[in-house]
Design a protein around this motif. Structure first.
Motif, PDB file in Angstrom:
ATOM      1  N   GLY A   1     -56.620 -74.402  -7.362  1.00  0.00           N
ATOM      2  CA  GLY A   1     -57.856 -75.102  -7.696  1.00  0.00           C
ATOM      3  C   GLY A   1     -58.999 -74.214  -8.135  1.00  0.00           C
ATOM      4  O   GLY A   1     -60.127 -74.685  -8.290  1.00  0.00           O
ATOM      5  N   LYS A   2     -58.729 -72.922  -8.344  1.00  0.00           N
ATOM      6  CA  LYS A   2     -59.790 -72.024  -8.791  1.00  0.00           C
ATOM      7  C   LYS A   2     -60.141 -72.259 -10.261  1.00  0.00           C
ATOM      8  O   LYS A   2     -61.261 -72.001 -10.679  1.00  0.00           O
ATOM      9  CB  LYS A   2     -59.360 -70.563  -8.596  1.00  0.00           C
ATOM     10  N   LEU A   3     -59.171 -72.727 -11.044  1.00  0.00           N
ATOM     11  CA  LEU A   3     -59.374 -73.012 -12.458  1.00  0.00           C
ATOM     12  C   LEU A   3     -58.782 -74.373 -12.783  1.00  0.00           C
ATOM     13  O   LEU A   3     -57.747 -74.767 -12.231  1.00  0.00           O
ATOM     14  CB  LEU A   3     -58.696 -71.953 -13.343  1.00  0.00           C
ATOM     15  N   GLY A   4     -59.452 -75.111 -13.688  1.00  0.00           N
ATOM     16  CA  GLY A   4     -58.894 -76.339 -14.221  1.00  0.00           C
ATOM     17  C   GLY A   4     -58.104 -76.037 -15.481  1.00  0.00           C
ATOM     18  O   GLY A   4     -58.113 -74.919 -15.996  1.00  0.00           O
ATOM     19  N   LEU A   5     -57.433 -77.059 -16.008  1.00  0.00           N
ATOM     20  CA  LEU A   5     -56.604 -76.852 -17.181  1.00  0.00           C
ATOM     21  C   LEU A   5     -57.433 -76.417 -18.379  1.00  0.00           C
ATOM     22  O   LEU A   5     -57.027 -75.525 -19.141  1.00  0.00           O
ATOM     23  CB  LEU A   5     -55.839 -78.144 -17.506  1.00  0.00           C
ATOM     24  N   VAL A   6     -58.596 -77.016 -18.567  1.00  0.00           N
ATOM     25  CA  VAL A   6     -59.458 -76.643 -19.695  1.00  0.00           C
ATOM     26  C   VAL A   6     -59.941 -75.210 -19.539  1.00  0.00           C
ATOM     27  O   VAL A   6     -60.032 -74.454 -20.513  1.00  0.00           O
ATOM     28  CB  VAL A   6     -60.642 -77.617 -19.811  1.00  0.00           C
ATOM     29  N   GLU A   7     -60.237 -74.801 -18.303  1.00  0.00           N
ATOM     30  CA  GLU A   7     -60.674 -73.427 -18.064  1.00  0.00           C
ATOM     31  C   GLU A   7     -59.524 -72.438 -18.295  1.00  0.00           C
ATOM     32  O   GLU A   7     -59.744 -71.309 -18.750  1.00  0.00           O
ATOM     33  CB  GLU A   7     -61.215 -73.278 -16.641  1.00  0.00           C
ATOM     34  N   VAL A   8     -58.297 -72.852 -17.959  1.00  0.00           N
ATOM     35  CA  VAL A   8     -57.138 -72.000 -18.229  1.00  0.00           C
ATOM     36  C   VAL A   8     -56.995 -71.767 -19.726  1.00  0.00           C
ATOM     37  O   VAL A   8     -56.753 -70.645 -20.193  1.00  0.00           O
ATOM     38  CB  VAL A   8     -55.857 -72.633 -17.650  1.00  0.00           C
ATOM     39  N   GLU A   9     -57.160 -72.832 -20.515  1.00  0.00           N
ATOM     40  CA  GLU A   9     -57.095 -72.697 -21.970  1.00  0.00           C
ATOM     41  C   GLU A   9     -58.223 -71.807 -22.483  1.00  0.00           C
ATOM     42  O   GLU A   9     -58.029 -71.004 -23.403  1.00  0.00           O
ATOM     43  CB  GLU A   9     -57.172 -74.077 -22.620  1.00  0.00           C
ATOM     44  N   ALA A  10     -59.403 -71.951 -21.890  1.00  0.00           N
ATOM     45  CA  ALA A  10     -60.528 -71.107 -22.292  1.00  0.00           C
ATOM     46  C   ALA A  10     -60.248 -69.644 -21.986  1.00  0.00           C
ATOM     47  O   ALA A  10     -60.592 -68.752 -22.778  1.00  0.00           O
ATOM     48  CB  ALA A  10     -61.806 -71.566 -21.583  1.00  0.00           C
ATOM     49  N   LEU A  11     -59.632 -69.377 -20.847  1.00  0.00           N
ATOM     50  CA  LEU A  11     -59.292 -67.999 -20.496  1.00  0.00           C
ATOM     51  C   LEU A  11     -58.288 -67.425 -21.489  1.00  0.00           C
ATOM     52  O   LEU A  11     -58.393 -66.255 -21.883  1.00  0.00           O
ATOM     53  CB  LEU A  11     -58.734 -67.948 -19.076  1.00  0.00           C
ATOM     54  N   ALA A  12     -57.323 -68.236 -21.891  1.00  0.00           N
ATOM     55  CA  ALA A  12     -56.362 -67.790 -22.890  1.00  0.00           C
ATOM     56  C   ALA A  12     -57.067 -67.458 -24.204  1.00  0.00           C
ATOM     57  O   ALA A  12     -56.748 -66.460 -24.862  1.00  0.00           O
ATOM     58  CB  ALA A  12     -55.300 -68.862 -23.110  1.00  0.00           C
ATOM     59  N   ASP A  13     -58.031 -68.280 -24.591  1.00  0.00           N
ATOM     60  CA  ASP A  13     -58.793 -68.012 -25.817  1.00  0.00           C
ATOM     61  C   ASP A  13     -59.641 -66.751 -25.674  1.00  0.00           C
ATOM     62  O   ASP A  13     -59.793 -65.983 -26.639  1.00  0.00           O
ATOM     63  CB  ASP A  13     -59.692 -69.207 -26.155  1.00  0.00           C
ATOM     64  N   LEU A  14     -60.198 -66.537 -24.493  1.00  0.00           N
ATOM     65  CA  LEU A  14     -61.040 -65.357 -24.274  1.00  0.00           C
ATOM     66  C   LEU A  14     -60.213 -64.086 -24.365  1.00  0.00           C
ATOM     67  O   LEU A  14     -60.669 -63.068 -24.906  1.00  0.00           O
ATOM     68  CB  LEU A  14     -61.717 -65.462 -22.908  1.00  0.00           C
ATOM     69  N   ILE A  15     -58.988 -64.123 -23.859  1.00  0.00           N
ATOM     70  CA  ILE A  15     -58.141 -62.931 -23.869  1.00  0.00           C
ATOM     71  C   ILE A  15     -57.805 -62.503 -25.292  1.00  0.00           C
ATOM     72  O   ILE A  15     -57.740 -61.308 -25.601  1.00  0.00           O
ATOM     73  CB  ILE A  15     -56.854 -63.199 -23.056  1.00  0.00           C
ATOM     74  N   VAL A  16     -57.605 -63.466 -26.192  1.00  0.00           N
ATOM     75  CA  VAL A  16     -57.193 -63.149 -27.563  1.00  0.00           C
ATOM     76  C   VAL A  16     -58.349 -63.234 -28.552  1.00  0.00           C
ATOM     77  O   VAL A  16     -58.127 -63.168 -29.759  1.00  0.00           O
ATOM     78  CB  VAL A  16     -56.052 -64.089 -28.014  1.00  0.00           C
ATOM     79  N   ALA A  17     -59.586 -63.377 -28.061  1.00  0.00           N
ATOM     80  CA  ALA A  17     -60.733 -63.492 -28.957  1.00  0.00           C
ATOM     81  C   ALA A  17     -60.880 -62.242 -29.811  1.00  0.00           C
ATOM     82  O   ALA A  17     -60.864 -61.117 -29.293  1.00  0.00           O
ATOM     83  CB  ALA A  17     -62.007 -63.749 -28.155  1.00  0.00           C
TER      84      ALA A  17
END
Length: 551
Positions: free
Chosen positions: A116-132
């Motif tokens: 519960g530390k991250l939601g699904l939308v936040e997980v997708e955002a983290l993926a985008d941040l890693i490859v930005a």
């Protein structure tokens, strides 16, 4: 040695944990028995030191995953990293037998999601941040990572669930339950003035003030969708197509933009046969700039036709002939397709042969009406067009300054008139194209800087939504929380369609109460699939595979 205090970094020397790495005299397990019986620390003088690193201990739940976590901040050489990883693997074997193993791809993020530390939308955002790749991609990912998009969708879903709860109450307990009794809706004076849920209308007003509230919610969703796909475009990149006749200098322009020899350049017309893509950072926006094959007209057929039959017979390219071979024809088709998919079109002609170049650009834009070209409707919004006259260094008469042209009162995509002073044609584009004209030389770099500045502004305008000054931790609203993935857009669109059906069914009162409630349930379910509240196992399987091992 002992672990450092939680959330405090400590400089420690890391040793090879092999039981007899250099000397059989050391038998103390430094993890299970950090001190000897006389409370003195074990001796590591005979052990192999691996690195001098910073250690940090994060105790649950105050960690990224919500679990106990130890971070090793080591030096980045291959020798150090490989030896530390090998040593960690040793700890999983006797005599240590610790439950240690290499993480699966995306496992840390998956554990954060599971706790519960991250939601699904936040997980997708983290993926985008890693490859930005660019600053604006990073900023958009951070805005989504802070939870504003999840809060928006969860707020909408909560409103739908409220309406659905009252509908279920009426279905279960009959007419004694009043759908207009929710104070959240009754406090909205805009609706109360127009609807009286207590009128004796035969049950037609059963939805009371809930129906107008749902209508307002549907309008907000539609406004959220009408963003010209700027979030997805910023995430994936703005597509820029360089098109024009052969030997106009398209590959030279690509090399100038890329600041390297990305494409072969030669004085031979038709050097480029396929699409060459280069990824650039223009104003903080990721751009995919495509150099395309030169487009020319085959004298044996019209360019708006499909690939000519006689092209199969022409096996060799002859720029001086009036026919086009099968390879060139395919290159032209791909060039037109790239232009159809582009957000910004750069049309380039040879300034010394403007008439022919304008005719080719006219054909390119008209060719987009052909059924063989697949259209991307999302890219048709405010498509930008930059017109370049290249090779001005070869003109005897210096060109005038770069000008912007209007796209009004013209019969075709391109029209041109002769200019006596500069021996140039003026061009204008109609339809959905906003055009600016530039005179430059890729050979001498004259006029290149103003063009790059204008191209950057066009790119920024395509992804701009008026929220450039919104801070990362600003308020949650429909403008700052933009759609960044097609998955989000599809679910919101399905929710809107369900609400439209609800609005029709809700007019039928008690007769269609259960069907109207079902539409609310479907809309809430679609929004729940975005945030991960409903049925997202398949999405997670695909998403976590995109993460690197360390995240």
């Amino acid at each position: 040695t002992t672990l450092p205090k939680p959330r405090l970094s400590s400089l420690r020397t890391i040793y090879d944990p092999s039981p007899f790495s250099t000397s059989p005299k050391v038998t103390v397990n430094p993890l299970t028995n950090p001190t000897s019986s006389n409370n003195s620390p074990p001796t590591y003088s005979n052990r192999n030191p691996l690195d001098s690193s910073l250690l940090l201990l994060f105790q649950a739940p105050k960690s990224f995953t919500g679990e106990d976590c130890v971070e090793i901040h080591a030096h980045g050489s291959r020798a150090v990293v490989n030896d530390i990883l090998a040593s960690l693997s040793i700890l999983s074997r006797p005599p240590y037998n610790l439950p240690i193993r290499p993480a699966e791809r995306g496992e840390f993020t998956q554990r954060a999601y599971g706790s519960g530390k991250l939601g699904l939308v936040e997980v997708e955002a983290l993926a985008d941040l890693i490859v930005a790749d660019t600053a604006k991609q990073r900023l958009q990912a951070l805005r989504q990572l802070d939870g504003r998009l999840s809060l928006l969708y969860e707020g909408w879903r909560t409103d739908l669930v409220k309406g659905l709860a009252h509908a279920e109450a009426v279905i279960d307990f009959g007419d004694d339950e009043d759908l207009a009794g929710d104070e959240d809706y009754d406090n909205n004076d805009e609706y109360d003035d127009n609807i009286d849920p207590y009128d004796d209308d035969g049950g037609m007003g059963v939805w009371g003030t809930i129906r107008p509230h749902i209508m307002d919610l549907r309008i907000r969703m539609e406004h959220h969708l009408s963003d010209a796909n700027r979030g997805e475009i910023l995430r994936d990149g703005v597509k820029v197509a360089i098109v024009g006749p052969p030997n106009a200098g398209k590959s030279s322009l690509l090399n100038l933009l890329a600041n390297r020899e990305a494409a072969i350049v030669s004085p031979i017309a038709g050097t480029t046969r396929d699409v060459i893509e280069v990824t650039l950072d223009l104003g903080g926006v990721r751009c995919i700039v495509s150099d395309t094959a030169g487009v020319r007209e085959d004298k044996s057929h019209n360019i708006n036709d499909t690939v000519p039959d006689n092209s199969k017979k022409n096996k060799h390219y002859d720029p001086d002939s009036g026919t086009i071979d099968v390879i060139e024809a395919e290159g032209i088709k791909r060039a037109i397709q790239v232009a159809a998919d582009a957000h910004v079109i750069v049309g380039m002609v040879d300034a010394t042969d403007g008439n022919n170049g304008l005719d080719v650009l006219n054909d390119i834009l008209q060719f987009k009406q052909n059924d063989s070209i697949k259209h991307n409707n999302n890219n048709g919004h405010n498509k930008q067009f930059l017109f370049i006259r290249n090779k001005i260094d070869l003109l005897r008469t210096p060109p005038t300054e770069s000008t912007s042209s209007s796209n009004d009162n013209n019969d075709g995509p391109c029209s041109h008139t002769q200019s006596n002073q500069s021996n140039h044609e003026s061009i204008s584009i109609v339809g959905k194209y906003n055009m600016e004209e530039f005179h430059l030389s890729c050979e001498t770099n004259a006029g290149v800087d103003p063009f790059i500045e204008a191209l950057t502004q066009k790119v920024l305008a395509r992804v701009s939504g008026g929220d450039e000054e919104v801070q990362i931790h600003g308020s949650v609203d429909d403008d700052s929380a933009v759609i960044t993935r097609t998955r989000h857009r599809n679910h919101v669109e399905l929710a809107v369609e369900a609400l439209k059906r609800f609005e029709v069914l809700s007019l039928e009162g008690f007769m269609a109460l259960d069907m109207a409630a079902e539409e609310l349930r479907l809309a809430a379910s679609e929004l729940g699939r975005i945030t991960g509240a409903v049925d997202v196992e398949d999405v997670l399987d695909v998403l976590f595979k995109d993460f690197c091992i360390g995240k």
